[in-house]
Design a protein around this motif. Structure first.
Motif, PDB file in Angstrom:
ATOM      1  N   SER A  14       3.044  -1.991  10.037  1.00  0.00           N
ATOM      2  CA  SER A  14       2.108  -2.567  11.018  1.00  0.00           C
ATOM      3  C   SER A  14       0.676  -2.044  10.871  1.00  0.00           C
ATOM      4  CB  SER A  14       2.617  -2.344  12.446  1.00  0.00           C
ATOM      5  OG  SER A  14       2.704  -0.965  12.712  1.00  0.00           O
ATOM      6  N   TRP A  15       0.438  -1.158   9.897  1.00  0.00           N
ATOM      7  CA  TRP A  15      -0.897  -0.574   9.744  1.00  0.00           C
ATOM      8  C   TRP A  15      -1.975  -1.614   9.451  1.00  0.00           C
ATOM      9  CZ3 TRP A  15       0.465   4.218   6.145  1.00  0.00           C
ATOM     10  CH2 TRP A  15       1.180   5.152   6.905  1.00  0.00           C
ATOM     11  N   TYR A  16      -1.588  -2.742   8.801  1.00  0.00           N
ATOM     12  CA  TYR A  16      -2.578  -3.768   8.420  1.00  0.00           C
ATOM     13  C   TYR A  16      -3.305  -4.342   9.638  1.00  0.00           C
ATOM     14  CZ  TYR A  16       0.463  -7.455  10.098  1.00  0.00           C
ATOM     15  OH  TYR A  16       1.211  -8.264  10.907  1.00  0.00           O
ATOM     16  N   LYS A  17      -2.663  -4.290  10.818  1.00  0.00           N
ATOM     17  CA  LYS A  17      -3.282  -4.901  12.004  1.00  0.00           C
ATOM     18  C   LYS A  17      -4.591  -4.215  12.369  1.00  0.00           C
ATOM     19  CE  LYS A  17       1.337  -5.964  13.651  1.00  0.00           C
ATOM     20  NZ  LYS A  17       2.364  -5.419  14.554  1.00  0.00           N
ATOM     21  N   ASN A  18      -4.588  -2.878  12.349  1.00  0.00           N
ATOM     22  CA  ASN A  18      -5.834  -2.144  12.619  1.00  0.00           C
ATOM     23  C   ASN A  18      -6.604  -1.791  11.352  1.00  0.00           C
ATOM     24  OD1 ASN A  18      -4.073  -0.920  15.273  1.00  0.00           O
ATOM     25  ND2 ASN A  18      -6.170  -1.639  15.575  1.00  0.00           N
ATOM     26  N   TYR A  19      -5.899  -1.788  10.207  1.00  0.00           N
ATOM     27  CA  TYR A  19      -6.517  -1.398   8.932  1.00  0.00           C
ATOM     28  C   TYR A  19      -6.199  -2.468   7.900  1.00  0.00           C
ATOM     29  CZ  TYR A  19      -6.714   2.960  11.524  1.00  0.00           C
ATOM     30  OH  TYR A  19      -6.951   3.888  12.491  1.00  0.00           O
ATOM     31  N   PRO A  20      -6.965  -3.584   7.907  1.00  0.00           N
ATOM     32  CA  PRO A  20      -6.639  -4.703   7.005  1.00  0.00           C
ATOM     33  C   PRO A  20      -6.635  -4.330   5.528  1.00  0.00           C
ATOM     34  CG  PRO A  20      -8.613  -5.182   8.360  1.00  0.00           C
ATOM     35  CD  PRO A  20      -8.053  -3.893   8.848  1.00  0.00           C
ATOM     36  N   VAL A  21      -7.322  -3.256   5.161  1.00  0.00           N
ATOM     37  CA  VAL A  21      -7.316  -2.832   3.750  1.00  0.00           C
ATOM     38  C   VAL A  21      -5.905  -2.415   3.305  1.00  0.00           C
ATOM     39  CG1 VAL A  21      -7.872  -0.357   4.052  1.00  0.00           C
ATOM     40  CG2 VAL A  21      -8.698  -1.589   2.019  1.00  0.00           C
ATOM     41  N   ALA A  22      -4.978  -2.244   4.264  1.00  0.00           N
ATOM     42  CA  ALA A  22      -3.563  -1.963   3.922  1.00  0.00           C
ATOM     43  C   ALA A  22      -3.019  -2.999   2.949  1.00  0.00           C
ATOM     44  CB  ALA A  22      -2.698  -1.932   5.180  1.00  0.00           C
ATOM     45  N   GLU A  23      -3.603  -4.217   2.972  1.00  0.00           N
ATOM     46  CA  GLU A  23      -3.162  -5.281   2.054  1.00  0.00           C
ATOM     47  C   GLU A  23      -4.147  -5.464   0.901  1.00  0.00           C
ATOM     48  OE1 GLU A  23      -0.537  -8.126   4.879  1.00  0.00           O
ATOM     49  OE2 GLU A  23      -2.697  -8.338   5.192  1.00  0.00           O
ATOM     50  N   GLY A  24      -4.970  -4.425   0.651  1.00  0.00           N
ATOM     51  CA  GLY A  24      -6.007  -4.488  -0.383  1.00  0.00           C
ATOM     52  C   GLY A  24      -5.456  -4.387  -1.796  1.00  0.00           C
ATOM     53  N   ASN A  25      -6.392  -4.294  -2.757  1.00  0.00           N
ATOM     54  CA  ASN A  25      -6.020  -4.371  -4.172  1.00  0.00           C
ATOM     55  C   ASN A  25      -5.765  -3.033  -4.838  1.00  0.00           C
ATOM     56  OD1 ASN A  25      -6.057  -7.171  -4.307  1.00  0.00           O
ATOM     57  ND2 ASN A  25      -8.281  -7.190  -4.561  1.00  0.00           N
ATOM     58  N   ARG A  26      -6.050  -1.922  -4.161  1.00  0.00           N
ATOM     59  CA  ARG A  26      -5.749  -0.620  -4.785  1.00  0.00           C
ATOM     60  C   ARG A  26      -5.141   0.352  -3.768  1.00  0.00           C
ATOM     61  NH1 ARG A  26     -11.117   2.919  -6.570  1.00  0.00           N
ATOM     62  NH2 ARG A  26      -9.761   4.641  -5.992  1.00  0.00           N
ATOM     63  N   GLN A  27      -4.002  -0.050  -3.204  1.00  0.00           N
ATOM     64  CA  GLN A  27      -3.356   0.786  -2.201  1.00  0.00           C
ATOM     65  C   GLN A  27      -2.345   1.754  -2.835  1.00  0.00           C
ATOM     66  OE1 GLN A  27      -3.716   0.724   1.572  1.00  0.00           O
ATOM     67  NE2 GLN A  27      -5.653   0.400   0.496  1.00  0.00           N
ATOM     68  N   SER A  28      -2.144   2.849  -2.137  1.00  0.00           N
ATOM     69  CA  SER A  28      -1.218   3.892  -2.567  1.00  0.00           C
ATOM     70  C   SER A  28      -0.207   4.161  -1.449  1.00  0.00           C
ATOM     71  CB  SER A  28      -1.986   5.183  -2.869  1.00  0.00           C
ATOM     72  OG  SER A  28      -2.844   4.996  -3.965  1.00  0.00           O
ATOM     73  N   PRO A  29       0.968   4.699  -1.759  1.00  0.00           N
ATOM     74  CA  PRO A  29       1.415   5.092  -3.105  1.00  0.00           C
ATOM     75  C   PRO A  29       1.902   3.884  -3.904  1.00  0.00           C
ATOM     76  CG  PRO A  29       3.187   5.400  -1.557  1.00  0.00           C
ATOM     77  CD  PRO A  29       2.009   4.931  -0.749  1.00  0.00           C
ATOM     78  N   ILE A  30       2.428   4.161  -5.107  1.00  0.00           N
ATOM     79  CA  ILE A  30       3.022   3.120  -5.952  1.00  0.00           C
ATOM     80  C   ILE A  30       4.325   3.659  -6.542  1.00  0.00           C
ATOM     81  CG2 ILE A  30       0.826   1.997  -6.568  1.00  0.00           C
ATOM     82  CD1 ILE A  30       1.090   3.476  -9.340  1.00  0.00           C
ATOM     83  N   ASP A  31       5.119   2.751  -7.077  1.00  0.00           N
ATOM     84  CA  ASP A  31       6.268   3.142  -7.892  1.00  0.00           C
ATOM     85  C   ASP A  31       5.748   3.283  -9.316  1.00  0.00           C
ATOM     86  OD1 ASP A  31       8.984   3.600  -8.674  1.00  0.00           O
ATOM     87  OD2 ASP A  31       9.079   1.512  -9.366  1.00  0.00           O
ATOM     88  N   ILE A  32       5.915   4.445  -9.926  1.00  0.00           N
ATOM     89  CA  ILE A  32       5.457   4.685 -11.300  1.00  0.00           C
ATOM     90  C   ILE A  32       6.626   4.425 -12.250  1.00  0.00           C
ATOM     91  CG2 ILE A  32       4.608   6.429 -12.925  1.00  0.00           C
ATOM     92  CD1 ILE A  32       3.196   7.760 -10.474  1.00  0.00           C
ATOM     93  N   VAL A  33       6.434   3.480 -13.161  1.00  0.00           N
ATOM     94  CA  VAL A  33       7.465   3.172 -14.154  1.00  0.00           C
ATOM     95  C   VAL A  33       6.992   3.764 -15.479  1.00  0.00           C
ATOM     96  CG1 VAL A  33       8.784   1.337 -15.299  1.00  0.00           C
ATOM     97  CG2 VAL A  33       8.076   1.062 -12.907  1.00  0.00           C
ATOM     98  N   PRO A  34       7.527   4.920 -15.878  1.00  0.00           N
ATOM     99  CA  PRO A  34       7.005   5.635 -17.057  1.00  0.00           C
ATOM    100  C   PRO A  34       6.846   4.751 -18.293  1.00  0.00           C
ATOM    101  CG  PRO A  34       8.533   7.034 -15.905  1.00  0.00           C
ATOM    102  CD  PRO A  34       8.608   5.676 -15.230  1.00  0.00           C
ATOM    103  N   HIS A 182      -8.608   4.188   3.017  1.00  0.00           N
ATOM    104  CA  HIS A 182      -9.762   3.897   2.143  1.00  0.00           C
ATOM    105  C   HIS A 182      -9.354   3.882   0.665  1.00  0.00           C
ATOM    106  CE1 HIS A 182     -12.399   4.254   5.491  1.00  0.00           C
ATOM    107  NE2 HIS A 182     -12.341   5.570   5.592  1.00  0.00           N
ATOM    108  N   GLU A 183      -9.912   2.924  -0.070  1.00  0.00           N
ATOM    109  CA  GLU A 183      -9.601   2.790  -1.499  1.00  0.00           C
ATOM    110  C   GLU A 183     -10.553   3.671  -2.300  1.00  0.00           C
ATOM    111  OE1 GLU A 183      -9.319  -1.537  -1.933  1.00  0.00           O
ATOM    112  OE2 GLU A 183      -7.165  -1.373  -1.457  1.00  0.00           O
ATOM    113  N   SER A 184     -10.411   4.988  -2.092  1.00  0.00           N
ATOM    114  CA  SER A 184     -11.379   5.961  -2.594  1.00  0.00           C
ATOM    115  C   SER A 184     -10.739   7.064  -3.427  1.00  0.00           C
ATOM    116  CB  SER A 184     -12.098   6.609  -1.399  1.00  0.00           C
ATOM    117  OG  SER A 184     -11.159   7.258  -0.546  1.00  0.00           O
ATOM    118  N   VAL A 185      -9.473   6.872  -3.830  1.00  0.00           N
ATOM    119  CA  VAL A 185      -8.757   7.993  -4.450  1.00  0.00           C
ATOM    120  C   VAL A 185      -8.448   7.753  -5.923  1.00  0.00           C
ATOM    121  CG1 VAL A 185      -6.715   9.483  -4.344  1.00  0.00           C
ATOM    122  CG2 VAL A 185      -7.686   8.575  -2.226  1.00  0.00           C
TER     123      VAL A 185
END
Ligand code: BO1
Ligand code: ZN
Length: 239
Positions: A14-34, A182-185
């Motif tokens: 539900s974070w996207y409701k107050n923080y729309p960047v939750a659905e942005g293009n560089r969100q973390s974490p991710i699944d890393i596939v070696p 924030h997409e700052s990391v």
């Protein structure tokens, strides 16, 4: 207080409701596939200098346990790897689960770890304050380290003691994993986990989300965000 958490109503979905960047293009974490990470020979070694770091305090911020550091000079920095500048240590904190292999934010081929340590650093060459850096695309560098349960010892609070023996890593461009997201990391995730005992994991799980005097005591457990869509991002590998 806060209008977000890890519960049914206020959790990651539900974070996207107050923080729309939750659905942005560089969100973390991710699944890393070696096998899908690209070996990058331009990535130099990661250099970590925590020799003269000075911790200030430890607190329960309602979402995790956080240790803060004096960041008024370059005494504790990481550099090299994907980083163009030295980044200063600001704080470290943990994410963990309720039991077993669930609790890390990043996963490796779908596999989770009991906990994940985040050492948060900021670019004091380009930005005047941590706050300013925390909204810039190259403002923060977070070093992620997986913890897995075992009976190994875990002594002291110099973050140097928290590092595994190998500094081989994966790196990708991402975000804060909690609001404001924030997409700052620049994420640097170490491949080698460190080991902690079940007893030590149990001590993290004894912390409370709620304030001590609150009647409704809520165990601090499962304070992790699940992996987010890659959206075409490349994960690079140091080896
Ligand atoms: S993480 O490493 O991606 N889990 C992460 C998530 C959120 C922050 C840092 C690292 N947020 C920062 C905020 C500051 C706040 C600080 C408190 O947490 O940018 O505004 O003061 O520790
Ligand atoms: Zn974190």
């Amino acid at each position: 207080g806060h209008h977000w958490g890890y519960g049914k109503e206020d959790g990651p979905s539900s974070w996207y409701k107050n923080y729309p960047v939750a659905e942005g293009n560089r969100q973390s974490p991710i699944d890393i596939v070696p096998n899908e990470a690209s070996r990058d020979r331009d990535l130099g070694p990661l250099m970590i200098n925590y020799d003269h770091c000075t911790s200030i305090n430890i607190s329960n911020n309602g979402h995790s346990v956080v240790v803060e550091f004096n960041d008024s000079d370059d005494r504790s920095v990481i550099k090299g790897g994907p980083l163009d500048n030295p980044y200063r240590l600001k704080q470290f904190h943990f994410h963990w689960g309720g039991k077993g292999h669930e609790g890390s934010e990043h996963t490796v081929s779908g596999k989770g770890f009991a906990s994940e340590l985040h050492l948060v650093h900021w670019n004091a060459v380009k930005y005047k304050t941590y706050g300013e850096a925390s909204t810039a695309p190259d403002g923060l560098a977070v070093l992620g380290i997986f913890l897995e349960g075992s009976i190994t010892d875990f002594k002291g609070f110099n973050p140097k003691c928290l590092l595994p023996s190998s500094l081989h890593f994966w790196t990708y461009l991402g975000s804060l994993t909690t609001p404001p997201l924030h997409e700052s990391v620049i994420w640097i995730v170490l491949k080698e986990p460190i080991e902690v005992s079940e007893k030590q994991l149990g001590m993290l799980r004894m912390l409370l989300f709620t304030e001590e005097e609150d009647n409704q005591k809520m165990r601090m457990e499962n304070n992790f965000r699940p992996p987010q869509p890659l959206k075409g991002r490349r994960v690079r590998s140091s080896n």
